[in-house]
Design a protein around this motif. Structure first.
Motif, PDB file in Angstrom:
ATOM      1  N   ASP A 192       0.850  -1.192   0.000  1.00  0.00           N
ATOM      2  CA  ASP A 192       0.000   0.000   0.000  1.00  0.00           C
ATOM      3  C   ASP A 192       0.887   1.243   0.000  1.00  0.00           C
ATOM      4  OD1 ASP A 192      -2.466   1.508   2.214  1.00  0.00           O
ATOM      5  OD2 ASP A 192      -2.390   1.432   0.023  1.00  0.00           O
ATOM      6  N   HIS A 360       7.450   1.263   5.967  1.00  0.00           N
ATOM      7  CA  HIS A 360       7.541  -0.132   6.350  1.00  0.00           C
ATOM      8  C   HIS A 360       8.889  -0.684   5.951  1.00  0.00           C
ATOM      9  CE1 HIS A 360       3.304  -0.628   7.373  1.00  0.00           C
ATOM     10  NE2 HIS A 360       2.971  -0.050   6.261  1.00  0.00           N
ATOM     11  N   TYR A 385       6.364  -7.554   4.495  1.00  0.00           N
ATOM     12  CA  TYR A 385       5.055  -6.882   4.513  1.00  0.00           C
ATOM     13  C   TYR A 385       4.004  -7.782   3.875  1.00  0.00           C
ATOM     14  CZ  TYR A 385       1.794  -2.977   3.334  1.00  0.00           C
ATOM     15  OH  TYR A 385       0.712  -2.126   3.195  1.00  0.00           O
ATOM     16  N   TRP A 386       2.915  -8.004   4.625  1.00  0.00           N
ATOM     17  CA  TRP A 386       1.822  -8.855   4.172  1.00  0.00           C
ATOM     18  C   TRP A 386       2.330 -10.264   3.841  1.00  0.00           C
ATOM     19  CZ3 TRP A 386      -1.265  -4.642   0.959  1.00  0.00           C
ATOM     20  CH2 TRP A 386      -1.903  -3.814   1.845  1.00  0.00           C
ATOM     21  N   ASN A 423       5.295  -6.703   9.142  1.00  0.00           N
ATOM     22  CA  ASN A 423       4.041  -5.951   9.243  1.00  0.00           C
ATOM     23  C   ASN A 423       2.881  -6.758   8.668  1.00  0.00           C
ATOM     24  OD1 ASN A 423       2.488  -3.266   9.600  1.00  0.00           O
ATOM     25  ND2 ASN A 423       2.043  -3.893   7.500  1.00  0.00           N
ATOM     26  N   GLU A 424       1.912  -7.069   9.543  1.00  0.00           N
ATOM     27  CA  GLU A 424       0.658  -7.711   9.118  1.00  0.00           C
ATOM     28  C   GLU A 424       0.898  -8.961   8.289  1.00  0.00           C
ATOM     29  OE1 GLU A 424      -2.209  -3.770   9.188  1.00  0.00           O
ATOM     30  OE2 GLU A 424      -1.966  -4.877   7.309  1.00  0.00           O
ATOM     31  N   ASN A 484      -1.696  -3.734  14.759  1.00  0.00           N
ATOM     32  CA  ASN A 484      -2.439  -2.832  13.876  1.00  0.00           C
ATOM     33  C   ASN A 484      -3.935  -3.140  13.980  1.00  0.00           C
ATOM     34  OD1 ASN A 484       0.161  -2.249  13.085  1.00  0.00           O
ATOM     35  ND2 ASN A 484      -0.087  -2.905  10.958  1.00  0.00           N
ATOM     36  N   TYR A 486      -7.990  -1.438  12.848  1.00  0.00           N
ATOM     37  CA  TYR A 486      -8.715  -0.381  12.131  1.00  0.00           C
ATOM     38  C   TYR A 486     -10.196  -0.379  12.483  1.00  0.00           C
ATOM     39  CZ  TYR A 486      -4.638   1.130   9.643  1.00  0.00           C
ATOM     40  OH  TYR A 486      -3.406   1.663   9.355  1.00  0.00           O
ATOM     41  N   TYR A 490     -11.981  -0.060   8.699  1.00  0.00           N
ATOM     42  CA  TYR A 490     -12.206  -1.293   7.927  1.00  0.00           C
ATOM     43  C   TYR A 490     -13.199  -2.206   8.641  1.00  0.00           C
ATOM     44  CZ  TYR A 490      -8.163   0.118   5.173  1.00  0.00           C
ATOM     45  OH  TYR A 490      -7.305   0.833   4.383  1.00  0.00           O
ATOM     46  N   GLU A 514      -0.675   0.724  14.511  1.00  0.00           N
ATOM     47  CA  GLU A 514      -1.510   1.392  13.513  1.00  0.00           C
ATOM     48  C   GLU A 514      -2.959   1.429  13.980  1.00  0.00           C
ATOM     49  OE1 GLU A 514       0.800  -0.359   9.581  1.00  0.00           O
ATOM     50  OE2 GLU A 514      -1.328   0.194   9.361  1.00  0.00           O
ATOM     51  N   TRP A 559      -1.749   5.611  12.265  1.00  0.00           N
ATOM     52  CA  TRP A 559      -1.515   5.592  10.800  1.00  0.00           C
ATOM     53  C   TRP A 559      -2.261   6.774  10.175  1.00  0.00           C
ATOM     54  CZ3 TRP A 559       2.155   3.015   8.450  1.00  0.00           C
ATOM     55  CH2 TRP A 559       2.153   2.938   7.053  1.00  0.00           C
ATOM     56  N   PHE A 564      -0.223   9.774   1.652  1.00  0.00           N
ATOM     57  CA  PHE A 564       0.871   9.282   0.810  1.00  0.00           C
ATOM     58  C   PHE A 564       0.305   8.560  -0.402  1.00  0.00           C
ATOM     59  CE2 PHE A 564      -0.278   6.043   3.850  1.00  0.00           C
ATOM     60  CZ  PHE A 564      -0.223   4.829   3.143  1.00  0.00           C
ATOM     61  N   ARG A 569      -5.147   2.832  -4.155  1.00  0.00           N
ATOM     62  CA  ARG A 569      -6.198   3.780  -3.785  1.00  0.00           C
ATOM     63  C   ARG A 569      -6.735   4.490  -5.019  1.00  0.00           C
ATOM     64  NH1 ARG A 569      -7.178   1.872   1.291  1.00  0.00           N
ATOM     65  NH2 ARG A 569      -5.170   1.012   1.978  1.00  0.00           N
ATOM     66  N   ASN A 579      -3.421   7.416  -0.206  1.00  0.00           N
ATOM     67  CA  ASN A 579      -3.997   6.949   1.041  1.00  0.00           C
ATOM     68  C   ASN A 579      -4.184   8.213   1.873  1.00  0.00           C
ATOM     69  OD1 ASN A 579      -4.021   6.163   3.871  1.00  0.00           O
ATOM     70  ND2 ASN A 579      -3.509   4.101   3.158  1.00  0.00           N
ATOM     71  N   LYS A 581      -5.114   8.645   5.048  1.00  0.00           N
ATOM     72  CA  LYS A 581      -5.205   8.506   6.513  1.00  0.00           C
ATOM     73  C   LYS A 581      -4.259   9.470   7.237  1.00  0.00           C
ATOM     74  CE  LYS A 581      -6.856   3.779   6.586  1.00  0.00           C
ATOM     75  NZ  LYS A 581      -6.693   3.514   5.111  1.00  0.00           N
TER      76      LYS A 581
HETATM   77  C1  GCU Z   1      -2.303  -1.546   6.805  1.00  0.00           C
HETATM   78  C2  GCU Z   1      -0.874  -1.439   6.386  1.00  0.00           C
HETATM   79  C3  GCU Z   1      -0.529  -0.094   5.848  1.00  0.00           C
HETATM   80  C4  GCU Z   1      -1.710   0.479   5.073  1.00  0.00           C
HETATM   81  C5  GCU Z   1      -2.842   0.663   6.052  1.00  0.00           C
HETATM   82  C6  GCU Z   1      -4.089   1.195   5.364  1.00  0.00           C
HETATM   83  O1  GCU Z   1      -2.432  -1.757   8.055  1.00  0.00           O
HETATM   84  O2  GCU Z   1       0.071  -1.815   7.335  1.00  0.00           O
HETATM   85  O3  GCU Z   1       0.597  -0.221   5.035  1.00  0.00           O
HETATM   86  O4  GCU Z   1      -1.383   1.663   4.456  1.00  0.00           O
HETATM   87  O5  GCU Z   1      -3.202  -0.561   6.607  1.00  0.00           O
HETATM   88  O6  GCU Z   1      -4.879   0.373   4.947  1.00  0.00           O
HETATM   89  O7  GCU Z   1      -4.233   2.401   5.260  1.00  0.00           O
END
Ligand code: GCU
Length: 618
Positions: A192, A360, A385-386, A423-424, A484, A486, A490, A514, A559, A564, A569, A579, A581
């Protein structure tokens, strides 16, 4: 041969073309900017080469003749056919990503060739190194028509020794940079964040004596605030030498003898002013051998965990943080300079932060040194990552290499307190094995710092409350838990945090690495309307109330600091490949939620512990 077939054979040859990862990269020179250097930054000639015709013939076989772009060959007569010419092929600025330098390269993924000519007169007997801050993602490096080597990984430094290859006049340095994503890479095909390609950080020539101080570590011993421990490594023919460590301001001068492998290890007592965010004290440290000297600025602090507390210099601390990507604060594209770092960290300071999560991937060295100077503790991360290829030994080797290069570059930075290895990442046996190896590597390479990872705990509804249980199997191997979540973006509504509790059986400190939600700066409306600043503001207020109720929470890095770019997106009007956020927009404008977090951090700074949180100093 159809284009598709040619592409297919090219893709099949890619690993062969780039070799199996880094080959002749030299051991990293510590503290490059403290050396006798010449910058190669500026405008470089560049050829965009989507089909890699500069490296492969139409049978997808590697070119070795003058058609290979690294030869930088010029036609010797008007009848000679040469189908490339760096000098009339436009320029790209180095350091910098190519994506934001030319509109047609914004989405470009593939190869770009760079050429830089330079003259250099080296002092006899001295050695010369070519240093790259980072190139994303695969770099093949050539000097004067000869291959120097390759490097894989877009966010860590590497260098080559060119002592016997450089000439006084007419050197030409050629790089092929490729940022094509692949499953076996780190990161893998899905992120992302924008896949900025290019020579993204400074390029430097560094001249050193024949036997020089390759690297050193001068830090406080784990858990001590008065015992300095460390080592120095020489590189060259005269490995056994007298060595002096001086800290003039503390009246300290200690002499040691390096052994036959050029290494000296030492430990001595010192009464120093300790580094902390409130007082980011750095000492001038002089590391001198008989043939070389390096000057460094080092802060001395201890960092450790005791039960659910994180102790800085022996005192429990709360990490008032924010996450950030390495995007320039006031222009599009990757950041890399002191000014970029200073601006981003000033925004974090304005928020009331004493901590930043550099997500990341390893950010530029200037960011770590700026955090040292400005008094911000740092969470550094490698881009595991992921969902990467956990079973692939090459992928593990690559991840380990990126971790080791990060530690090699930053192990003298007081600001750096936590290495994050992931990360995640989805729980599985192969993933657990992979991450346990990285955790082990980090502890082995640097016993003075903490290791963490950004996990994802899962919620369990019971009646009208929800309990989130941190039970990731690798949590038992970590010093600090990261998580993390949300809630309110989410999953569910912001108000759902009011009935959410957190538990963990690990008895370790938690950093909520996050949480957050998107808002388009300037878009206002009722707090339940997505993308409005009011929605984000409301989300933060509810999150903070929930976080205050987590007894083992010892930090947070919402986050994210700034909007960015992200290829994931695509929503017009609100995202447009950003993004959103951020608490600050991509144009540096502060959103309402910025002030919600600032209010909390000012409250914590004032030392008034928010109800519930038991940590002694904030
Ligand atoms: C995830 C991830 C980020 C991403 C964020 C998002 O948790 O670690 O890299 O940008 O969620 O969805 O905004």
């Amino acid at each position: 041969m159809t284009n598709f077939l040619r592409w297919l054979t090219f893709a099949l040859c890619l690993p062969f073309l780039f070799g199996q990862g880094a080959a002749q990269v030299a051991p990293l020179l510590a503290n490059i900017n403290a050396r006798q250097t010449m910058s190669l930054d500026g405008q470089w000639q560049a050829i965009v080469d989507p089909y890699d015709v500069g490296a492969l013939d139409y049978r997808a076989q590697p070119l070795k003749n003058n058609n290979a772009f690294y030869k930088n060959y010029k036609p010797q007569s008007e009848s000679e056919l040469v189908e490339y010419d760096f000098d009339s092929s436009g320029q790209l600025h180095v350091p910098g990503d190519w994506n934001t330098q030319r509109e047609q390269l914004l989405f470009y993924e593939g190869s770009v060739w760079y050429k830089r000519s330079f003259d250099y007169t080296k002092s006899p007997k001295n050695r010369l190194f070519l240093h790259f801050g980072a190139c994303n993602y695969l770099a093949a490096v050539y000097l004067n028509g000869e291959e120097l080597g390759e490097h894989e990984g877009g966010f860590t430094p590497f260098d080559f020794e060119i002592t016997d290859r450089v000439r006084a006049h007419g050197n030409f340095l050629v790089l092929r940079i490729n940022n094509t994503r692949a499953r076996d890479q780190v990161p893998t095909v899905n992120t992302d964040w924008w896949n900025y390609g290019g020579i993204t950080r400074p390029v430097t020539l560094a001249e050193v004596p024949e036997t020089f101080v390759q690297d050193y570590s001068v830090q406080l011993e784990k858990g001590s605030t008065r015992q300095i421990t460390g080592w120095v490594q020489l590189n060259g023919a005269r490995l056994q030498q007298n060595l002096t460590i001086r800290i003039p301001e503390a009246g300290l001068s200690k002499t040691f003898l390096t052994n036959s492998r050029g290494r000296a290890e030492f430990s001595f007592r010192a009464d120093l002013t300790l580094w902390s965010p409130e007082n980011p004290k750095l000492y001038r440290v002089e590391i001198a051998s008989e043939t070389d000297q390096v000057i460094e600025n080092i802060g001395f602090r201890s960092i450790e965990v005791r039960s659910t507390d994180i102790l800085l210099n022996g005192k429990s601390v709360f990490l008032r943080g924010i996450s950030l990507h390495e995007e320039a604060p006031t222009r599009p594209g990757r950041g890399w300079s002191d000014d970029d770092a200073r601006t981003l960290l000033s925004w974090a300071k304005e928020l009331g932060c004493n901590f930043v999560r550099l997500a990341h991937y390893p950010h530029d060295e200037s960011m770590l040194r700026m955090a040292d100077q400005m008094g911000l503790m740092v969470w550094a991360e490698v881009p595991v990552y992921w969902t990467i290829q956990w079973e692939n030994p090459q992928t593990l080797h690559n991840a380990e290499n990126q971790l080791n290069e990060t530690i090699a570059r930053d192990h003298n930075r007081a600001a750096l307190i936590i290495y994050s290895v992931a990360n995640e990442t989805p729980v599985s046996d192969s993933r657990n094995r992979f991450l346990r190896q990285l955790i082990q590597d980090a502890h082995a390479a640097d016993a003075t710092r903490l290791v963490s990872a950004a996990l994802q705990a899962h919620e369990v509804a019971d009646g009208n409350r929800t309990t989130i249980h941190i039970n990731d199997p690798i949590a038992s191997d970590l010093d600090v838990l990261g998580n993390n979540e949300y809630i309110g973006w989410y999953t569910g509504r912001p108000e759902d945090t009011d009935s959410t509790d957190w538990i963990s059986e690990y008895g370790k400190p938690l950093i909520m690495s996050e949480f957050g939600g998107d808002a388009l700066f300037g878009y206002h409306g009722d707090a339940h309307i997505r993308w409005t600043e009011e929605y984000q503001e409301n989300l933060y207020e509810h999150q903070i109330a929930m976080l205050k109720r987590i007894p083992f929470l010892r930090g947070m890095t919402p986050w994210i600091l700034k909007d960015f770019r992200s290829p994931r997106r695509t929503l017009p009007r609100f995202e447009n490949y950003f993004n959103r956020k951020g608490l600050v927009s991509d144009r540096g404008e502060k959103k309402e939620a910025f002030f919600v977090l600032q209010k909390l951090y000012r409250e914590l700074q004032g030392g008034q512990p928010p109800k519930q949180l038991k940590s002694s100093s904030y």
